[in-house]
Design a protein around this motif. Structure first.
Motif, PDB file in Angstrom:
ATOM      1  N   VAL A  28       0.880  -1.166   0.000  1.00 35.13           N
ATOM      2  CA  VAL A  28       0.000   0.000   0.000  1.00 35.13           C
ATOM      3  C   VAL A  28       0.919   1.218   0.000  1.00 35.13           C
ATOM      4  N   GLY A  29       0.850   1.983  -1.067  1.00 36.20           N
ATOM      5  CA  GLY A  29       1.590   3.233  -1.153  1.00 36.20           C
ATOM      6  C   GLY A  29       0.633   4.370  -0.824  1.00 36.20           C
ATOM      7  N   VAL A  30       1.041   5.209   0.112  1.00 34.98           N
ATOM      8  CA  VAL A  30       0.199   6.334   0.521  1.00 34.98           C
ATOM      9  C   VAL A  30       0.905   7.630   0.143  1.00 34.98           C
ATOM     10  N   GLN A  31       0.297   8.366  -0.773  1.00 35.13           N
ATOM     11  CA  GLN A  31       0.796   9.686  -1.143  1.00 35.13           C
ATOM     12  C   GLN A  31       0.442  10.633   0.004  1.00 35.13           C
ATOM     13  N   VAL A  32       1.435  11.375   0.512  1.00 38.77           N
ATOM     14  CA  VAL A  32       1.184  12.292   1.616  1.00 38.77           C
ATOM     15  C   VAL A  32       1.524  13.723   1.218  1.00 38.77           C
ATOM     16  N   VAL A  33       0.785  14.661   1.803  1.00 33.64           N
ATOM     17  CA  VAL A  33       1.074  16.086   1.671  1.00 33.64           C
ATOM     18  C   VAL A  33       1.461  16.568   3.059  1.00 33.64           C
ATOM     19  N   VAL A  34       2.688  17.112   3.166  1.00 28.11           N
ATOM     20  CA  VAL A  34       3.260  17.515   4.453  1.00 28.11           C
ATOM     21  C   VAL A  34       3.456  19.025   4.462  1.00 28.11           C
ATOM     22  N   ASP A  35       3.101  19.666   5.595  1.00 27.79           N
ATOM     23  CA  ASP A  35       3.305  21.113   5.706  1.00 27.79           C
ATOM     24  C   ASP A  35       4.682  21.419   6.304  1.00 27.79           C
ATOM     25  N   SER A  37       5.514  22.447   9.129  1.00 29.48           N
ATOM     26  CA  SER A  37       5.647  21.964  10.510  1.00 29.48           C
ATOM     27  C   SER A  37       5.881  20.460  10.587  1.00 29.48           C
ATOM     28  N   GLY A  38       5.782  19.768   9.456  1.00 31.88           N
ATOM     29  CA  GLY A  38       6.024  18.332   9.428  1.00 31.88           C
ATOM     30  C   GLY A  38       4.794  17.473   9.612  1.00 31.88           C
ATOM     31  N   ASP A  39       3.622  18.115   9.649  1.00 31.98           N
ATOM     32  CA  ASP A  39       2.377  17.376   9.822  1.00 31.98           C
ATOM     33  C   ASP A  39       1.852  16.893   8.469  1.00 31.98           C
ATOM     34  N   VAL A  40       1.364  15.648   8.449  1.00 28.26           N
ATOM     35  CA  VAL A  40       0.719  15.127   7.242  1.00 28.26           C
ATOM     36  C   VAL A  40      -0.697  15.693   7.205  1.00 28.26           C
ATOM     37  N   LYS A  41      -0.997  16.439   6.168  1.00 28.87           N
ATOM     38  CA  LYS A  41      -2.279  17.121   6.057  1.00 28.87           C
ATOM     39  C   LYS A  41      -3.283  16.396   5.172  1.00 28.87           C
ATOM     40  N   LYS A  42      -2.785  15.555   4.267  1.00 28.96           N
ATOM     41  CA  LYS A  42      -3.672  14.903   3.310  1.00 28.96           C
ATOM     42  C   LYS A  42      -3.020  13.611   2.839  1.00 28.96           C
ATOM     43  N   THR A  43      -3.843  12.605   2.576  1.00 32.32           N
ATOM     44  CA  THR A  43      -3.337  11.346   2.022  1.00 32.32           C
ATOM     45  C   THR A  43      -4.193  10.913   0.834  1.00 32.32           C
ATOM     46  N   SER A  44      -3.587  10.127  -0.031  1.00 29.66           N
ATOM     47  CA  SER A  44      -4.306   9.489  -1.128  1.00 29.66           C
ATOM     48  C   SER A  44      -3.558   8.211  -1.476  1.00 29.66           C
ATOM     49  N   VAL A  45      -4.214   7.354  -2.235  1.00 23.72           N
ATOM     50  CA  VAL A  45      -3.607   6.084  -2.607  1.00 23.72           C
ATOM     51  C   VAL A  45      -2.618   6.317  -3.746  1.00 23.72           C
ATOM     52  N   ILE A  57      -6.198  -0.534   3.033  1.00 19.24           N
ATOM     53  CA  ILE A  57      -5.839   0.777   2.489  1.00 19.24           C
ATOM     54  C   ILE A  57      -6.240   1.893   3.447  1.00 19.24           C
ATOM     55  N   ASP A  58      -7.452   1.823   3.981  1.00 19.21           N
ATOM     56  CA  ASP A  58      -7.927   2.834   4.924  1.00 19.21           C
ATOM     57  C   ASP A  58      -7.054   2.874   6.174  1.00 19.21           C
ATOM     58  N   ALA A  59      -6.664   1.700   6.686  1.00 20.22           N
ATOM     59  CA  ALA A  59      -5.804   1.646   7.877  1.00 20.22           C
ATOM     60  C   ALA A  59      -4.435   2.257   7.589  1.00 20.22           C
ATOM     61  N   ALA A  60      -3.900   2.004   6.401  1.00 19.19           N
ATOM     62  CA  ALA A  60      -2.605   2.580   6.029  1.00 19.19           C
ATOM     63  C   ALA A  60      -2.695   4.101   5.917  1.00 19.19           C
ATOM     64  N   ARG A  61      -3.780   4.600   5.326  1.00 23.25           N
ATOM     65  CA  ARG A  61      -3.953   6.054   5.207  1.00 23.25           C
ATOM     66  C   ARG A  61      -4.093   6.707   6.581  1.00 23.25           C
ATOM     67  N   LYS A  62      -4.840   6.061   7.482  1.00 21.90           N
ATOM     68  CA  LYS A  62      -4.990   6.599   8.846  1.00 21.90           C
ATOM     69  C   LYS A  62      -3.653   6.610   9.578  1.00 21.90           C
ATOM     70  N   ALA A  63      -2.854   5.560   9.402  1.00 18.08           N
ATOM     71  CA  ALA A  63      -1.534   5.507  10.029  1.00 18.08           C
ATOM     72  C   ALA A  63      -0.635   6.611   9.480  1.00 18.08           C
ATOM     73  N   ALA A  64      -0.701   6.846   8.178  1.00 19.05           N
ATOM     74  CA  ALA A  64       0.121   7.883   7.550  1.00 19.05           C
ATOM     75  C   ALA A  64      -0.220   9.272   8.091  1.00 19.05           C
ATOM     76  N   LEU A  65      -1.484   9.501   8.403  1.00 11.60           N
ATOM     77  CA  LEU A  65      -1.888  10.807   8.959  1.00 11.60           C
ATOM     78  C   LEU A  65      -1.285  11.064  10.338  1.00 11.60           C
ATOM     79  N   GLN A  79       4.698  19.801   0.826  1.00 11.81           N
ATOM     80  CA  GLN A  79       5.567  18.902   0.079  1.00 11.81           C
ATOM     81  C   GLN A  79       4.842  17.573  -0.102  1.00 11.81           C
ATOM     82  N   ASN A  80       5.077  16.949  -1.240  1.00  8.93           N
ATOM     83  CA  ASN A  80       4.517  15.629  -1.501  1.00  8.93           C
ATOM     84  C   ASN A  80       5.559  14.562  -1.236  1.00  8.93           C
TER      85      ASN A  80
END
Length: 91
Positions: A28-35, A37-45, A57-65, A79-80
């Motif tokens: 499961v690859g999770v695309q992340v958007v980081v601000d 401050s280093g916080d993950v603000k958004k995820t997508s597959v 997939i949902d569990a991986a996205r929640k973990a990434a957040l 940053q992506n």
């Protein structure tokens, strides 16, 4: 196993493990958007994903957040990057 790739950033406290891992091997690859401050603000597959189980997939996205990267005030507003969760069958 878990890994990540985002330019000029490192994970502060380690990658968060997903709560649900399913029973099939794959990625499961999770695309992340980081601000800044280093916080993950958004995820997508991410397109590297080979698992189709929506619960995994949902569990991986929640973990990434929950992942926190280092603060970088010289970075762009966002940053992506990608966090990759590689699931293997237990032996």
């Amino acid at each position: 196993t878990m890994s990540y790739m985002i330019e000029d950033r490192y994970v502060k406290w380690g990658l968060e493990e997903p709560e649900y891992i399913g029973d099939k091997p794959g990625i499961v690859g999770v695309q992340v958007v980081v601000d800044k401050s280093g916080d993950v603000k958004k995820t997508s597959v991410h397109s590297a994903t080979t698992i189709t189980d929506e619960n995994v997939i949902d569990a991986a996205r929640k973990a990434a957040l929950k992942v926190h990267f280092n603060i970088n005030f010289d970075a762009p507003e966002t940053q992506n990057g990608v966090i990759t969760y590689n699931y293997k069958l237990k032996e």
